[in-house]
Design a protein around this motif. Structure first.
Motif, PDB file in Angstrom:
ATOM      1  N   ALA A   1     -22.801 -29.382 -12.883  1.00 55.97           N
ATOM      2  CA  ALA A   1     -23.971 -29.316 -13.767  1.00 55.97           C
ATOM      3  C   ALA A   1     -24.684 -27.975 -13.622  1.00 55.97           C
ATOM      4  O   ALA A   1     -25.433 -27.560 -14.502  1.00 55.97           O
ATOM      5  N   HIS A   2     -24.441 -27.284 -12.485  1.00 59.97           N
ATOM      6  CA  HIS A   2     -25.010 -25.959 -12.272  1.00 59.97           C
ATOM      7  C   HIS A   2     -24.573 -24.979 -13.374  1.00 59.97           C
ATOM      8  O   HIS A   2     -25.300 -24.061 -13.717  1.00 59.97           O
ATOM      9  N   TYR A   3     -23.361 -25.183 -13.894  1.00 61.02           N
ATOM     10  CA  TYR A   3     -22.804 -24.262 -14.891  1.00 61.02           C
ATOM     11  C   TYR A   3     -23.003 -24.829 -16.278  1.00 61.02           C
ATOM     12  O   TYR A   3     -22.449 -25.871 -16.620  1.00 61.02           O
ATOM     13  N   ASP A   4     -23.780 -24.123 -17.064  1.00 62.86           N
ATOM     14  CA  ASP A   4     -24.076 -24.604 -18.410  1.00 62.86           C
ATOM     15  C   ASP A   4     -23.042 -24.032 -19.390  1.00 62.86           C
ATOM     16  O   ASP A   4     -23.402 -23.464 -20.415  1.00 62.86           O
ATOM     17  N   SER A   5     -21.766 -24.195 -19.049  1.00 63.98           N
ATOM     18  CA  SER A   5     -20.732 -23.579 -19.864  1.00 63.98           C
ATOM     19  C   SER A   5     -19.670 -24.599 -20.238  1.00 63.98           C
ATOM     20  O   SER A   5     -18.912 -25.062 -19.383  1.00 63.98           O
ATOM     21  N   PRO A   6     -19.596 -24.954 -21.534  1.00 62.18           N
ATOM     22  CA  PRO A   6     -18.558 -25.906 -21.951  1.00 62.18           C
ATOM     23  C   PRO A   6     -17.164 -25.438 -21.526  1.00 62.18           C
ATOM     24  O   PRO A   6     -16.335 -26.254 -21.132  1.00 62.18           O
ATOM     25  N   PHE A   7     -16.920 -24.130 -21.574  1.00 60.20           N
ATOM     26  CA  PHE A   7     -15.601 -23.624 -21.198  1.00 60.20           C
ATOM     27  C   PHE A   7     -15.251 -24.028 -19.766  1.00 60.20           C
ATOM     28  O   PHE A   7     -14.171 -24.565 -19.492  1.00 60.20           O
ATOM     29  N   ILE A   8     -16.190 -23.774 -18.849  1.00 62.63           N
ATOM     30  CA  ILE A   8     -15.958 -24.151 -17.446  1.00 62.63           C
ATOM     31  C   ILE A   8     -15.738 -25.658 -17.330  1.00 62.63           C
ATOM     32  O   ILE A   8     -14.834 -26.118 -16.639  1.00 62.63           O
ATOM     33  N   HIS A   9     -16.535 -26.435 -18.053  1.00 63.07           N
ATOM     34  CA  HIS A   9     -16.376 -27.891 -17.985  1.00 63.07           C
ATOM     35  C   HIS A   9     -14.978 -28.306 -18.428  1.00 63.07           C
ATOM     36  O   HIS A   9     -14.305 -29.094 -17.770  1.00 63.07           O
ATOM     37  N   TYR A  10     -14.532 -27.741 -19.549  1.00 62.34           N
ATOM     38  CA  TYR A  10     -13.213 -28.141 -20.061  1.00 62.34           C
ATOM     39  C   TYR A  10     -12.085 -27.681 -19.138  1.00 62.34           C
ATOM     40  O   TYR A  10     -11.103 -28.401 -18.931  1.00 62.34           O
ATOM     41  N   VAL A  11     -12.231 -26.475 -18.581  1.00 63.76           N
ATOM     42  CA  VAL A  11     -11.198 -25.991 -17.637  1.00 63.76           C
ATOM     43  C   VAL A  11     -11.085 -26.967 -16.464  1.00 63.76           C
ATOM     44  O   VAL A  11      -9.987 -27.380 -16.080  1.00 63.76           O
ATOM     45  N   ILE A  12     -12.225 -27.348 -15.939  1.00 62.86           N
ATOM     46  CA  ILE A  12     -12.191 -28.251 -14.774  1.00 62.86           C
ATOM     47  C   ILE A  12     -11.634 -29.617 -15.172  1.00 62.86           C
ATOM     48  O   ILE A  12     -10.870 -30.226 -14.417  1.00 62.86           O
ATOM     49  N   ILE A  13     -11.972 -30.080 -16.385  1.00 61.63           N
ATOM     50  CA  ILE A  13     -11.408 -31.354 -16.864  1.00 61.63           C
ATOM     51  C   ILE A  13      -9.884 -31.287 -16.861  1.00 61.63           C
ATOM     52  O   ILE A  13      -9.199 -32.185 -16.351  1.00 61.63           O
ATOM     53  N   VAL A  14      -9.345 -30.209 -17.415  1.00 61.38           N
ATOM     54  CA  VAL A  14      -7.883 -30.064 -17.506  1.00 61.38           C
ATOM     55  C   VAL A  14      -7.249 -30.087 -16.113  1.00 61.38           C
ATOM     56  O   VAL A  14      -6.271 -30.804 -15.873  1.00 61.38           O
ATOM     57  N   PHE A  15      -7.832 -29.339 -15.192  1.00 60.95           N
ATOM     58  CA  PHE A  15      -7.200 -29.269 -13.867  1.00 60.95           C
ATOM     59  C   PHE A  15      -7.438 -30.536 -13.038  1.00 60.95           C
ATOM     60  O   PHE A  15      -6.591 -30.909 -12.236  1.00 60.95           O
ATOM     61  N   MET A  16      -8.568 -31.218 -13.255  1.00 55.94           N
ATOM     62  CA  MET A  16      -8.730 -32.524 -12.593  1.00 55.94           C
ATOM     63  C   MET A  16      -7.635 -33.465 -13.101  1.00 55.94           C
ATOM     64  O   MET A  16      -7.020 -34.196 -12.330  1.00 55.94           O
ATOM     65  N   PHE A  17      -7.412 -33.416 -14.418  1.00 57.07           N
ATOM     66  CA  PHE A  17      -6.399 -34.294 -15.000  1.00 57.07           C
ATOM     67  C   PHE A  17      -5.018 -33.986 -14.414  1.00 57.07           C
ATOM     68  O   PHE A  17      -4.266 -34.895 -14.044  1.00 57.07           O
ATOM     69  N   LEU A  18      -4.710 -32.693 -14.299  1.00 55.10           N
ATOM     70  CA  LEU A  18      -3.417 -32.293 -13.714  1.00 55.10           C
ATOM     71  C   LEU A  18      -3.314 -32.750 -12.263  1.00 55.10           C
ATOM     72  O   LEU A  18      -2.268 -33.218 -11.822  1.00 55.10           O
ATOM     73  N   ALA A  19      -4.418 -32.617 -11.530  1.00 52.16           N
ATOM     74  CA  ALA A  19      -4.403 -32.988 -10.108  1.00 52.16           C
ATOM     75  C   ALA A  19      -4.210 -34.489  -9.939  1.00 52.16           C
ATOM     76  O   ALA A  19      -3.666 -34.946  -8.938  1.00 52.16           O
ATOM     77  N   GLY A  20      -4.641 -35.252 -10.945  1.00 48.32           N
ATOM     78  CA  GLY A  20      -4.484 -36.706 -10.882  1.00 48.32           C
ATOM     79  C   GLY A  20      -3.156 -37.182 -11.445  1.00 48.32           C
ATOM     80  O   GLY A  20      -2.892 -38.371 -11.505  1.00 48.32           O
ATOM     81  N   THR A  21      -2.334 -36.232 -11.880  1.00 45.74           N
ATOM     82  CA  THR A  21      -1.012 -36.562 -12.430  1.00 45.74           C
ATOM     83  C   THR A  21       0.021 -36.449 -11.319  1.00 45.74           C
ATOM     84  O   THR A  21      -0.092 -35.591 -10.449  1.00 45.74           O
ATOM     85  N   ASN A  22       1.029 -37.300 -11.364  1.00 48.91           N
ATOM     86  CA  ASN A  22       2.142 -37.214 -10.422  1.00 48.91           C
ATOM     87  C   ASN A  22       2.709 -35.788 -10.444  1.00 48.91           C
ATOM     88  O   ASN A  22       3.103 -35.288 -11.499  1.00 48.91           O
ATOM     89  N   PHE A  23       2.742 -35.139  -9.286  1.00 53.05           N
ATOM     90  CA  PHE A  23       3.169 -33.739  -9.266  1.00 53.05           C
ATOM     91  C   PHE A  23       4.634 -33.560  -9.648  1.00 53.05           C
ATOM     92  O   PHE A  23       5.021 -32.486 -10.106  1.00 53.05           O
ATOM     93  N   THR A  24       5.441 -34.605  -9.494  1.00 53.37           N
ATOM     94  CA  THR A  24       6.827 -34.436  -9.935  1.00 53.37           C
ATOM     95  C   THR A  24       6.879 -34.347 -11.467  1.00 53.37           C
ATOM     96  O   THR A  24       7.738 -33.674 -12.014  1.00 53.37           O
ATOM     97  N   LEU A  25       5.924 -34.992 -12.145  1.00 53.52           N
ATOM     98  CA  LEU A  25       5.883 -34.859 -13.610  1.00 53.52           C
ATOM     99  C   LEU A  25       5.483 -33.444 -14.006  1.00 53.52           C
ATOM    100  O   LEU A  25       5.995 -32.900 -14.980  1.00 53.52           O
ATOM    101  N   SER A  26       4.564 -32.853 -13.235  1.00 51.70           N
ATOM    102  CA  SER A  26       4.188 -31.466 -13.512  1.00 51.70           C
ATOM    103  C   SER A  26       5.393 -30.555 -13.315  1.00 51.70           C
ATOM    104  O   SER A  26       5.604 -29.596 -14.055  1.00 51.70           O
ATOM    105  N   TYR A  27       6.197 -30.890 -12.308  1.00 51.11           N
ATOM    106  CA  TYR A  27       7.418 -30.124 -12.062  1.00 51.11           C
ATOM    107  C   TYR A  27       8.312 -30.176 -13.309  1.00 51.11           C
ATOM    108  O   TYR A  27       8.807 -29.157 -13.782  1.00 51.11           O
ATOM    109  N   PHE A  28       8.469 -31.375 -13.877  1.00 47.36           N
ATOM    110  CA  PHE A  28       9.292 -31.503 -15.073  1.00 47.36           C
ATOM    111  C   PHE A  28       8.651 -30.767 -16.252  1.00 47.36           C
ATOM    112  O   PHE A  28       9.332 -30.106 -17.018  1.00 47.36           O
ATOM    113  N   ALA A  29       7.327 -30.892 -16.378  1.00 45.55           N
ATOM    114  CA  ALA A  29       6.642 -30.240 -17.489  1.00 45.55           C
ATOM    115  C   ALA A  29       6.828 -28.727 -17.411  1.00 45.55           C
ATOM    116  O   ALA A  29       7.093 -28.063 -18.418  1.00 45.55           O
ATOM    117  N   LEU A  30       6.737 -28.192 -16.192  1.00 49.39           N
ATOM    118  CA  LEU A  30       6.903 -26.745 -16.029  1.00 49.39           C
ATOM    119  C   LEU A  30       8.337 -26.327 -16.329  1.00 49.39           C
ATOM    120  O   LEU A  30       8.594 -25.171 -16.658  1.00 49.39           O
TER     121      LEU A  30
END
Lengths: 482, 482
Positions: free
Chosen positions: A230-259
């Motif tokens: 909430a310290h950062y009033d930047s939608p861009f930062i919020h969305y970036v963090i959303i994307v990487f939280m989502f990736l971190a919560g995904t099975n890493f072997t799936l990320s391996y396949f995606a890459l």
């Protein structure tokens, strides 16, 4: 017989590694000219000396670790890392109480993110870096544990659901684990670096970008700011963090396949589809409430809902808003989300999507079984039917999870807390989320919990992180027999 | 094809039975010279006429009821009984809103005991008697359903755990069910009469003794007094009610054995031992708190704890005290107790002791399975190993129970209630308990719930009472196929 030597040897090695990362933190402190350099470098020394002594005490231990030693080592690692990792906070005086320092550190290593700090910005930078690093290391550890080590020992019932990363043929287990770990860490580091760059572009300074990326990828949620994201009033930062939280919560072997551009494998994965489904479902529900009843504009309704849903579901615990200010309706939904958790083979904690999915499927199949009692109606996932012993294992897991939640809530409420806070503190620590509901909501912290409560919640973080069984078997008489 | 005629025929017969009991209530009203006689006798007429019309419409239906018709009839009975049973409250003007009257009546027939009445003592005696009678009939119905009918259809996974009452050799199912039902009702009536006499000795008048005995044996918990059992400042009355609540929450086939002096069979029964164990455990824990922190004397600490523990565990819902005034610690324990429930084959609701027991055992066995992955380690109860499909059925039951609890809590909180009240209202209606926690605690009632919420909670009472599956299959597409 438990082979103590092998335990000493492994713990010695791991303490050397902890010393190494404490060393890096002291370099960071030095670079920023901070007051905590001395505390960090002293602890670096303590870890290295203890590590060497343990390895000397071990002598020429065998290389083979049996199952029971495996369990003991896994549980010990998180405890010993936290016992040592808490020292710089105390030595520097930044956190005078060892209880508080231990709580903060195990909350780091377990990637929980529950904090006792009332003024994060006042902390020296070396310690802040070390605090974020505990989460990053904890996340790394949990990936190896859940994808490589636990399945090897057959724990957690997850072995079926984690697609194996292609590697060398497994004539020996040892090189296989190493190879798998390397590939997964590669992805972990790659994502971390990508997030650092994007957060820097979004306007964070390097220090904050590195720290937040560490704690995002670990689904840990420690922030360098008291107000969290909430310290950062930047939608861009919020969305970036959303994307990487989502990736971190995904099975890493799936990320391996995606890459490797094998997206078919990703979207065919049922756990991933349910994961995505839960995110969409809860985000839509909460967005509508925020838009209609709380007077948010549509974009902010969507962004704040999505952020909080992904943050809680992945068990990260970052906040862009104090959701305790929302309607009770939404608070109940957020509380419910605390029991879903990330995917198997991710850094997320709690019950985990694959277990929730299988439970839901089994219940639905049971209705069919009642109507057609003579038909064999198995539960299927990813097109394969799930053996009865896996279902029974998941049942046992969830029952333990609920039993521990209930008993712990009673224990925390006995310290004088109301029902909501007690439920919230337990769900948020056992699920490795961090902020809970009630008096441990995102705008508050855990500093007001009495000493006993802090040690108890630390224990919850540990058993939650290690998928319950890993720790619970140590308390079973059968484990120590013969 | 669903055979409508047989459904009409059975429902017609049951309405005649409802009319008969409404007739008895109007006699009670007449005896006491109450204003509600007209409303009761009118409804008696409505039930009898409708019952006759339905039987005429049915014509010569076959005698054989298939499984699907069985499900429909079982769910319909509770709904139709409540639809008609609510009429005298509305006609007499005692409960002007039909929603409220329906809520009060289905809360009766499901033996829940959640009330919308703000001044029970102001109600005319005929209606009070009818209100208690709905619970007594509901309790009778559920015993037959859970011991004779559901196992016949193979629902609920309970067939294994209910020791069969010795009866004639089962060459035909029909006489067997009848015989079993008769013996169980015999015990039910015997216990009711015994309690009436003891409550009369304890100082209640006949009217109150009868009403409270009806609602004790049904584990329903409707009282003729606004203050519930707290109205009676008599330890004797409290202990009598404790004993009969405990009996009502015990498997009635065990009572059958006990009455035939086969106590060995009773104490060998594992569900009974766990049931007793939970009562002792929670009573001791709460007694200590009341004695130490709330300043109660030892006898009152013990009595009030025991009363509330047995009342909630058996899902009766009588109160001798407003437990919402106790420490949050105790409130959390009471809330947890709401998920245990009575024994299989009792009038108690909720998850039920045998399921909780099997879940706990399976979890403990799983720890052993992890340590010895190649050993076959079954879950045993009463010395027999439990088949995997029963474990899977129980898993499905508990998952549905939890899922419904969570979603319903979200729905109730969307009406503007806080987390505690929402959780409490759902747990107390789905578990057929009655009073919950928060704003639906024992000192309050459900009158303040909005109309939609009352219908929704009525639905929860219904599915809770019918062990979920019985109602849920009706919503499954597979049920209606072909």
């Amino acid at each position: 017989m438990i082979n103590r030597k092998i335990i000493f040897q492994v713990m010695g090695l791991l303490l050397l590694i902890e010393g190494f990362f404490l060393g890096i933190s002291s370099v960071v402190s030095l670079y920023y000219g901070q007051s905590d350099f001395f505390a960090l470098i002293i602890t670096t020394g303590i870890c290295i000396v203890t590590g060497i002594l343990l390895r000397l005490a071990a002598g020429n231990a065998e290389k083979y670790i049996n199952k029971r030693e495996g369990y003991i080592i896994v549980s010990l690692v998180w405890v010993v890392f936290s016992l040592f990792g808490a020292l710089p906070f105390v030595i520097s005086g930044a956190i005078p109480s060892y209880t508080d320092a231990f709580f903060e550190t195990i909350s780091g290593f377990t990637t929980t993110g529950a904090s006792i700090l009332n003024d994060i910005e006042a902390m020296p930078k070396g310690l802040l870096f070390w605090r974020s690093l505990t989460q990053w290391l904890g996340g790394m550890g949990i990936i190896v544990l859940s994808i490589a080590i636990l399945p090897m020992f057959g724990i957690g019932g997850m072995q079926l659901f984690i697609a194996e990363v292609p590697g060398p043929t497994p004539d020996k287990l040892h090189p296989r684990v190493k190879e798998t770990a390397k590939r997964l860490w590669g992805i972990y580091i790659l994502f971390t670096v990508a997030e650092i760059i994007l957060l820097k572009i979004g306007g964070m300074n390097w220090f904050d970008a590195v720290n937040h990326s560490f704690t995002t990828m670990a689904t840990g949620g420690y922030s360098t700011k008291q107000a969290s994201i909430a310290h950062y009033d930047s939608p861009f930062i919020h969305y970036v963090i959303i994307v990487f939280m989502f990736l971190a919560g995904t099975n890493f072997t799936l990320s391996y396949f995606a890459l490797h551009l094998k997206f078919g494998k990703v979207f065919k994965n049922e756990e991933f589809r349910y994961y995505l489904g839960f995110v969409v479902l809860f985000t839509v529900a909460i967005s509508i409430v925020l838009w209609h009843y709380e007077g948010y504009n549509p974009e902010k309704s969507f962004r704040d809902s999505l952020f909080q849903v992904v943050s809680i579901l992945t068990t990260t615990g970052f906040a862009t808003v104090d959701y305790m200010q929302w309607m009770p309706f939404v608070v109940v939904m957020i509380f419910a989300l605390m029991f879903f958790g990330g995917s198997a083979g991710s850094t997320g904690g709690s019950i985990k999507i694959v277990r929730v999915t299988l439970l839901l499927k089994n219940s639905y199949q049971e209705l069919k079984r009642i109507i057609h009692p003579n038909a064999v109606i198995p539960v299927r996932i990813n097109g394969k039917s799930v053996p009865a012993q896996i279902i029974s294992n998941i049942l046992a897991f969830v029952v333990f999870y609920m039993m521990i939640s209930i008993i712990s809530t009673i224990i925390i409420s006995s310290l004088g807390y109301d029902v909501e806070t007690s439920l919230g503190a337990v769900a948020a620590t056992l699920g490795n989320i961090g902020p809970g509901i009630g008096m441990v909501g995102p705008a508050e912290n855990y500093s007001h919990i009495p000493v006993f409560g802090k040690w108890f919640l630390s224990f919850l973080m540990l058993i939650g992180r290690l998928e319950l069984f890993t720790v619970l078997v140590l308390f079973s008489p059968a484990f120590w027999k013969k």
